[in-house]
Write a protein that holds these residues in place. Structure first.
Motif, PDB file in Angstrom:
ATOM      1  N   ASN A  36       0.861  -1.180   0.000  1.00 55.37           N
ATOM      2  CA  ASN A  36       0.000   0.000   0.000  1.00 55.37           C
ATOM      3  C   ASN A  36       0.904   1.240   0.000  1.00 55.37           C
ATOM      4  O   ASN A  36       0.980   1.962   0.985  1.00 55.37           O
ATOM      5  CB  ASN A  36      -0.920  -0.022   1.222  1.00 55.37           C
ATOM      6  N   PRO A  37       1.616   1.474  -1.118  1.00 50.92           N
ATOM      7  CA  PRO A  37       2.667   2.489  -1.124  1.00 50.92           C
ATOM      8  C   PRO A  37       2.156   3.925  -1.067  1.00 50.92           C
ATOM      9  O   PRO A  37       1.134   4.255  -1.650  1.00 50.92           O
ATOM     10  CB  PRO A  37       3.379   2.238  -2.454  1.00 50.92           C
ATOM     11  N   THR A  39       4.073   6.293  -2.325  1.00 55.14           N
ATOM     12  CA  THR A  39       4.457   6.613  -3.702  1.00 55.14           C
ATOM     13  C   THR A  39       5.081   5.351  -4.298  1.00 55.14           C
ATOM     14  O   THR A  39       5.517   4.465  -3.554  1.00 55.14           O
ATOM     15  CB  THR A  39       5.488   7.768  -3.755  1.00 55.14           C
ATOM     16  N   PRO A  40       5.154   5.245  -5.620  1.00 57.86           N
ATOM     17  CA  PRO A  40       5.812   4.076  -6.227  1.00 57.86           C
ATOM     18  C   PRO A  40       7.268   3.970  -5.760  1.00 57.86           C
ATOM     19  O   PRO A  40       7.997   4.956  -5.762  1.00 57.86           O
ATOM     20  CB  PRO A  40       5.724   4.360  -7.725  1.00 57.86           C
ATOM     21  N   GLY A  41       7.655   2.787  -5.327  1.00 56.98           N
ATOM     22  CA  GLY A  41       9.000   2.567  -4.825  1.00 56.98           C
ATOM     23  C   GLY A  41       9.087   2.580  -3.314  1.00 56.98           C
ATOM     24  O   GLY A  41      10.163   2.420  -2.749  1.00 56.98           O
ATOM     25  N   HIS A  42       7.959   2.719  -2.616  1.00 58.25           N
ATOM     26  CA  HIS A  42       7.902   2.734  -1.149  1.00 58.25           C
ATOM     27  C   HIS A  42       8.351   1.368  -0.626  1.00 58.25           C
ATOM     28  O   HIS A  42       7.747   0.347  -0.923  1.00 58.25           O
ATOM     29  CB  HIS A  42       6.468   3.054  -0.749  1.00 58.25           C
ATOM     30  N   VAL A  43       9.424   1.375   0.140  1.00 63.85           N
ATOM     31  CA  VAL A  43      10.032   0.146   0.657  1.00 63.85           C
ATOM     32  C   VAL A  43       9.923   0.100   2.175  1.00 63.85           C
ATOM     33  O   VAL A  43      10.019   1.135   2.845  1.00 63.85           O
ATOM     34  CB  VAL A  43      11.523   0.074   0.238  1.00 63.85           C
ATOM     35  N   HIS A 106       9.998   2.829   6.995  1.00 68.32           N
ATOM     36  CA  HIS A 106       9.488   3.177   5.678  1.00 68.32           C
ATOM     37  C   HIS A 106      10.540   4.007   4.959  1.00 68.32           C
ATOM     38  O   HIS A 106      11.098   4.936   5.538  1.00 68.32           O
ATOM     39  CB  HIS A 106       8.223   4.039   5.781  1.00 68.32           C
ATOM     40  N   VAL A 107      10.798   3.689   3.713  1.00 66.86           N
ATOM     41  CA  VAL A 107      11.682   4.488   2.862  1.00 66.86           C
ATOM     42  C   VAL A 107      10.875   4.766   1.605  1.00 66.86           C
ATOM     43  O   VAL A 107      10.567   3.847   0.851  1.00 66.86           O
ATOM     44  CB  VAL A 107      12.981   3.724   2.505  1.00 66.86           C
ATOM     45  N   PHE A 108      10.488   6.051   1.421  1.00 69.43           N
ATOM     46  CA  PHE A 108       9.678   6.298   0.237  1.00 69.43           C
ATOM     47  C   PHE A 108      10.131   7.525  -0.520  1.00 69.43           C
ATOM     48  O   PHE A 108      10.495   8.540   0.056  1.00 69.43           O
ATOM     49  CB  PHE A 108       8.177   6.316   0.527  1.00 69.43           C
TER      50      PHE A 108
END
Length: 143
Positions: A36-37, A39-43, A106-108
């Motif tokens: 459930n990011p 933004t795209p690429g949310h790790v 979270h890294v986004f």
């Protein structure tokens, strides 16, 4: 959840028992894309060991969590996705917004107009004496 986190979704992902889009894995942490990011690429970077709170991590686990977060940040900034900046976010406790009772960083990636915002009252500037007193109380409880 059981005492050892066997029903914890992040534990299941770390053990390879639940589906995830893995970004990184080592003996201390695993990183995977959030389903459930923001933004795209949310790790999400999580310790392999089930730990609910950041304060319960062993020092090597805490260090590895941040180091892998930094590696992911570099990959995001390297052009894998649209990225003009990066947020690192860790909610510790339900009152802070932690929804899964397993430490996760979270890294986004961020970019202008991405729709994400941190809300708060940033208008208060306490007097220096109040800040100094609070700093002294915090220093007194540090290890």
């Amino acid at each position: 959840m059981t005492r050892h986190g066997h029903e914890c979704v992040f534990c299941r992902i770390a053990r390879g028992e639940a589906e995830a889009s893995l970004v990184h894995g080592d003996d201390l942490v695993t990183a995977f894309l959030d389903i459930n990011p923001v933004t795209p690429g949310h790790v999400l970077v999580v310790p392999r060991r089930h730990v609910a709170s950041l304060g319960e991590l062993e020092d090597p686990e805490a260090a590895r969590l941040m180091l892998v977060g930094r590696f992911v940040l570099g990959a995001l900034r390297g052009g894998a996705v649209r990225c003009e900046g990066v947020n690192l976010f860790l909610a510790d406790g339900e009152a802070a917004g932690q929804e899964v009772s397993h430490v996760h960083l979270h890294v986004f990636p961020r970019f202008a107009g991405d729709g994400f915002a941190l809300h708060g009252d940033w208008s208060r500037f306490p007097p220096r004496a109040e800040l100094d007193a609070l700093a002294a109380r915090l220093r007194a409880t540090l290890p």
